[in-house]
Write an enzyme that holds these catalytic residues in place. Sequence first.
Site, PDB file in Angstrom:
ATOM      1  N   GLU A 219      76.140  41.699  54.866  1.00 41.64           N
ATOM      2  CA  GLU A 219      75.670  42.793  54.036  1.00 41.64           C
ATOM      3  C   GLU A 219      74.565  43.586  54.717  1.00 41.64           C
ATOM      4  O   GLU A 219      73.597  43.018  55.228  1.00 41.64           O
ATOM      5  CB  GLU A 219      75.195  42.251  52.680  1.00 41.64           C
ATOM      6  CG  GLU A 219      74.667  43.303  51.728  1.00 41.64           C
ATOM      7  CD  GLU A 219      75.674  44.413  51.429  1.00 41.64           C
ATOM      8  OE1 GLU A 219      76.858  44.112  51.225  1.00 41.64           O
ATOM      9  OE2 GLU A 219      75.264  45.597  51.428  1.00 41.64           O
TER      10      GLU A 219
ATOM     11  N   THR B  20      79.817  49.509  50.565  1.00 40.32           N
ATOM     12  CA  THR B  20      80.576  48.279  50.813  1.00 40.32           C
ATOM     13  C   THR B  20      82.076  48.486  50.594  1.00 40.32           C
ATOM     14  O   THR B  20      82.895  48.032  51.388  1.00 40.32           O
ATOM     15  CB  THR B  20      80.101  47.151  49.891  1.00 40.32           C
ATOM     16  OG1 THR B  20      78.748  46.847  50.194  1.00 40.32           O
ATOM     17  CG2 THR B  20      80.939  45.894  50.070  1.00 40.32           C
TER      18      THR B  20
ATOM     19  N   ASP C 161      78.544  45.806  57.216  1.00 43.19           N
ATOM     20  CA  ASP C 161      79.307  46.800  56.455  1.00 43.19           C
ATOM     21  C   ASP C 161      78.750  48.216  56.575  1.00 43.19           C
ATOM     22  O   ASP C 161      79.496  49.179  56.630  1.00 43.19           O
ATOM     23  CB  ASP C 161      79.480  46.397  54.978  1.00 43.19           C
ATOM     24  CG  ASP C 161      78.176  46.269  54.204  1.00 43.19           C
ATOM     25  OD1 ASP C 161      77.114  46.143  54.836  1.00 43.19           O
ATOM     26  OD2 ASP C 161      78.236  46.276  52.961  1.00 43.19           O
ATOM     27  N   HIS C 162      77.412  48.341  56.614  1.00 37.92           N
ATOM     28  CA  HIS C 162      76.799  49.676  56.708  1.00 37.92           C
ATOM     29  C   HIS C 162      75.330  49.501  57.017  1.00 37.92           C
ATOM     30  O   HIS C 162      74.832  48.374  57.080  1.00 37.92           O
ATOM     31  CB  HIS C 162      76.999  50.463  55.422  1.00 37.92           C
ATOM     32  CG  HIS C 162      76.646  49.691  54.177  1.00 37.92           C
ATOM     33  ND1 HIS C 162      75.348  49.424  53.811  1.00 37.92           N
ATOM     34  CD2 HIS C 162      77.427  49.085  53.243  1.00 37.92           C
ATOM     35  CE1 HIS C 162      75.349  48.710  52.697  1.00 37.92           C
ATOM     36  NE2 HIS C 162      76.599  48.475  52.330  1.00 37.92           N
TER      37      HIS C 162
END
Length: 687
Positions: free
Chosen positions: A261, A305, A481-482
């Site tokens: 995450e 996400t 994810d980012h």
Amino acid sequence: MKSIKSFFNWLTKTKLGFFIIVLTLFWLKTYWVYLNKFNLGAVGPMQNFLLLINPIPAGMLLLGIGLFFKGRKSYWIVMIIDFLLSLWLFANILYYREFSNFLSFSIMKTSGSTSDNLGKSIAGITQASDFLAFLDVAIIIALLIFKVIRIDIRPLKLRVNLMIETLALTLMGINLLMAQEDRSGLLTRTFDNNYIVKYLGMNEYAVYDGFKTAQTSAQMAKANVSDINSVQKYLKANYVKPNPEYTGVAKGKNVLVIHLESFQQFLIGYKWKGKEVTPNLNKIYHAKDTISFDNFFNQVGQGKTSDAEMMLENSLYGLQSGSAMSSYGTSNTFQSAPAILHQQAGYTTAVMHGGAGSFWNRNNAYKSFGYQYFMPLSFYENKPDYYIGYGIKDKLFFNQSIKYIERLPQPFYLKMITVTNHYPYDIDKKNQTISKTNTGDETVDGYVQTAHYLDQAIGQLMSWMKKTGLDKNTLIMFYGDHYGISGNHHKASAELLKKDSFNDFDNLNFQRVPLMFHMKGLKGKIDHTYGGEIDVLPTLLNLLGIKDNDTIQFGHDLLSKNAPQIVAQRNGDFITPEYAKVTGNYYYTKTGKKITHPNKRLKEKLLTLSNQVTTQLSLSDRVIDGNLLRFYQPKWFTKVKPSDYNYNKDESLKTLYSKDNKTSLWYKNHKKTTQSKFKTDAPELEK
Ligand code: GP9
Ligand code: MN
């Protein structure tokens, strides 16, 4: 005393009084249902306040319709509306119990009567207290029968009616403004239907959902077979052959996808006060049996996400606005990783996540993707100190996942979505094992702490893998994810990177996230190819030896010698090893220098790149908003039927545990659990 009596008289003997009684009871009942039948997770005074008052505006608006009628009819109509609203509430209570989500038009439209077996099981899942959804209706009918409420046949002035309706709409508007203030992008990003109900109310949700459904159906109706033909033509012309050296090197292995995450690439090797922030991931990154990418970018848009997931599972981009998984995940046809792996190579497919199943519409979208199992928060024990932010803490999540992982028939394709390293990067004292950074930017300084925590959790999972021998036949794929630190923190970002300044181009570089393939015996390297999340699926499929030249996928094998290395960002920006485009400006990637006066040739080159990026994005958008995959599927592919899947906890676990599956880790461990091999220092578990 007298005035109380006359007020009571007014309430029970006038039409307006009657309306107030009905509305108040409807309001209180709905609030009771919110608290007792749904899991809306209101935190803080603002959310709790909105939850309390949000039944009023819609109730006022809808019940108020009855007041436009004359005489007794008016009472009847108010009661019928009250009953219908109660029925809707009741249906949602039942639906929610099964699916942790609210009834939506797209569900009703796409699932029909057969799917989800809802009809069949209604009797089984109804509880006596659910009928309290009708309590207010019953009370009012009783009050009418016993003549406590007397019918007032005098008509209300039209002016009064209109005032009530205007007031209702105004309150709705204020409610919406307050909600937007607390949670920006509430309606545009569509995180979770629970949020909409929490902030705005059940009926507002129904309207919102109806609007969305109408919008998507209109787009779909416009699309036809020729659209998919042009997409196919484009993909064929731009097809890049995967690298044969890597074809099938992980054939038949389990695939464990670890979703890191908000994890940025700069954390790899990053030290704070002389301490490595992510020692476990650093080790994996440099291991001889890991293929690591150092020019790999996230490409998410508003769907964050969910966009990452959309790209990884489908090699299709997220959308320009909102979340594709939320808006199209329920109704669209997909040819996703889990379905491909299951159909082509017999994989068992599952997702585990310590957060709410409804977030990003996962509990519907995963069915469309063909996931056999989805274990969200409801599958996990959640004590008060277990949960932080969006889910239970990663160490506890991994610890509690063992009992499920070990039962999965192998080979499996399992995605584990971590969540502790999520904005605002808060973690309780007991779990802080590295100090915060000192940029003074509050939302940035906790980032190393939660990343460190995530890394420790990964370390614990990895040693369990090793102890159980699962590491020998598993390809583990890690990806961030980012970004974790958004573009609003240039000063703090510069400090973290020990740079003098931080501009938009630096921020584009900051979009690098890890991508690592780790497997015993894999010939590892640090690969400098430029690529992004759209490329993961083709790369993975090649490693697994699954043929992939007739699917609708916009990415390429990153290990291919001919990888195009043009990495699109969702807003049309891009980066290649040579050039980058950021908010309309061009830069040289290597030096970071702005290209101010390009010569004609360079100008053309940049324009071509720019066009390539926008073409790709818009074709991918067309696949999603036109639901084009309903018109085409590879010959070997069998269409996924979402109704084949059931994520109900009891039933899923019954299936998972019922079979003495000879290929599961549990079976191989002499039908014994490997739980004790998972060692964790999670303070929550200390006696
Ligand atoms: C919640 C989680 C967070 O389930 O995956 O999503 P994000 O806010 O990062 O998009
Ligand atoms: Mn995320």
